[in-house]
Design a protein around this motif. Sequence first.
Motif, PDB file in Angstrom:
ATOM      1  N   LEU A 195       0.812  -1.210   0.000  1.00 21.56           N
ATOM      2  CA  LEU A 195       0.000   0.000   0.000  1.00 21.56           C
ATOM      3  C   LEU A 195       0.850   1.267   0.000  1.00 21.56           C
ATOM      4  O   LEU A 195       0.428   2.299  -0.553  1.00 21.56           O
ATOM      5  CB  LEU A 195      -0.953  -0.004   1.193  1.00 21.56           C
ATOM      6  N   ALA A 196       2.025   1.215   0.599  1.00 22.31           N
ATOM      7  CA  ALA A 196       2.897   2.392   0.590  1.00 22.31           C
ATOM      8  C   ALA A 196       3.244   2.811  -0.836  1.00 22.31           C
ATOM      9  O   ALA A 196       3.300   4.009  -1.151  1.00 22.31           O
ATOM     10  CB  ALA A 196       4.175   2.109   1.382  1.00 22.31           C
ATOM     11  N   ASP A 197       3.460   1.831  -1.705  1.00 18.16           N
ATOM     12  CA  ASP A 197       3.756   2.147  -3.107  1.00 18.16           C
ATOM     13  C   ASP A 197       2.550   2.786  -3.783  1.00 18.16           C
ATOM     14  O   ASP A 197       2.682   3.773  -4.527  1.00 18.16           O
ATOM     15  CB  ASP A 197       4.168   0.884  -3.862  1.00 18.16           C
ATOM     16  N   PRO A 205      -5.218   7.662  -0.015  1.00 18.02           N
ATOM     17  CA  PRO A 205      -4.903   7.086   1.296  1.00 18.02           C
ATOM     18  C   PRO A 205      -4.848   5.571   1.334  1.00 18.02           C
ATOM     19  O   PRO A 205      -4.121   4.991   2.151  1.00 18.02           O
ATOM     20  CB  PRO A 205      -6.026   7.609   2.193  1.00 18.02           C
ATOM     21  N   PHE A 206      -5.624   4.898   0.506  1.00 17.49           N
ATOM     22  CA  PHE A 206      -5.672   3.428   0.535  1.00 17.49           C
ATOM     23  C   PHE A 206      -5.834   2.926   1.971  1.00 17.49           C
ATOM     24  O   PHE A 206      -5.038   2.116   2.456  1.00 17.49           O
ATOM     25  CB  PHE A 206      -4.438   2.819  -0.135  1.00 17.49           C
ATOM     26  N   ALA A 230      -2.321  -4.011  -2.555  1.00 16.20           N
ATOM     27  CA  ALA A 230      -3.408  -3.768  -3.497  1.00 16.20           C
ATOM     28  C   ALA A 230      -3.014  -4.378  -4.834  1.00 16.20           C
ATOM     29  O   ALA A 230      -1.828  -4.437  -5.185  1.00 16.20           O
ATOM     30  CB  ALA A 230      -3.697  -2.277  -3.648  1.00 16.20           C
ATOM     31  N   VAL A 231      -4.027  -4.836  -5.557  1.00 20.99           N
ATOM     32  CA  VAL A 231      -3.809  -5.492  -6.853  1.00 20.99           C
ATOM     33  C   VAL A 231      -4.682  -4.810  -7.908  1.00 20.99           C
ATOM     34  O   VAL A 231      -5.872  -4.571  -7.680  1.00 20.99           O
ATOM     35  CB  VAL A 231      -4.159  -6.992  -6.790  1.00 20.99           C
ATOM     36  N   TYR A 232      -4.054  -4.529  -9.018  1.00 23.85           N
ATOM     37  CA  TYR A 232      -4.764  -3.947 -10.164  1.00 23.85           C
ATOM     38  C   TYR A 232      -4.688  -4.929 -11.317  1.00 23.85           C
ATOM     39  O   TYR A 232      -3.600  -5.353 -11.721  1.00 23.85           O
ATOM     40  CB  TYR A 232      -4.119  -2.625 -10.564  1.00 23.85           C
TER      41      TYR A 232
END
Length: 251
Positions: A195-197, A205-206, A230-232
């Motif tokens: 999430l930091a990336d 903010p995620f 997170a995944v896109y």
Amino acid sequence: MEIVTLAQRPDLVEAVYAIPYPPGSPRFMQGSLTSLLVRGRRVARRWPHLVVALLEGGSPVARGVMVPFRERSPFPARGWDEVAVWAAEDALDGVAPDTAGALEIAVHPSCQGRGLSSAVLAGMRDAVAAAGLSSLVIPVRPPDKASVPLVSMGDYAAATRPDGLPVDRWLRTHVRAGGLIAGVASCSATVQAPLADWREWTGLPFDRDGPVVVPGALAPVLVSTVDDYAVYVEANVWVSHRVPEHPARLG
């Protein structure tokens, strides 16, 4: 205007890759691990005959980048990622290719709106023929889809104007250039990262689980705060372009 390949003009490598990606291209796509296999200058060293440059006044104003591979199955669901992996595998294993897959077309921002993409596509087809390959396939990323991220790519690609051409301007460019829309690559490009990336890439903010709409993304990003990632998963549109029967020798 003149079309050349980097095999013909290796002196143009730096200028060709200095052409920026289209404005608004999302930063998070740099998180694609697969793309590292076919990083720009790596392709230029390995397959310079498949990197096409459009010159105006002797300077590159657009480029088209392709990689060769042996087709395993037509129009795979993993699209862009699959093409990149197949090309890398075949290069390592010494497998003779029969197909070219386009990774990108970029036009300098100062030259956009002049129809130069069609000229690049024509040069790409000729380069594929000159390489002795039988087909050119492209997992097209239609950037305007980002305005409707919750619409499926299948529905988006199928939408047409009264004249029968695609509503999407980039798909329309391919069809006008002779391309045939062959289907949807449902999981064409994947980016997974902590999430930091994602916060650095997007400024968001995620801080909640579930789908998050991100500017520039063609579909929502799926977030897990518990697992800190997170995944896109991006769908693209397969477009097939006819290759000339008689190779146009580019030198």
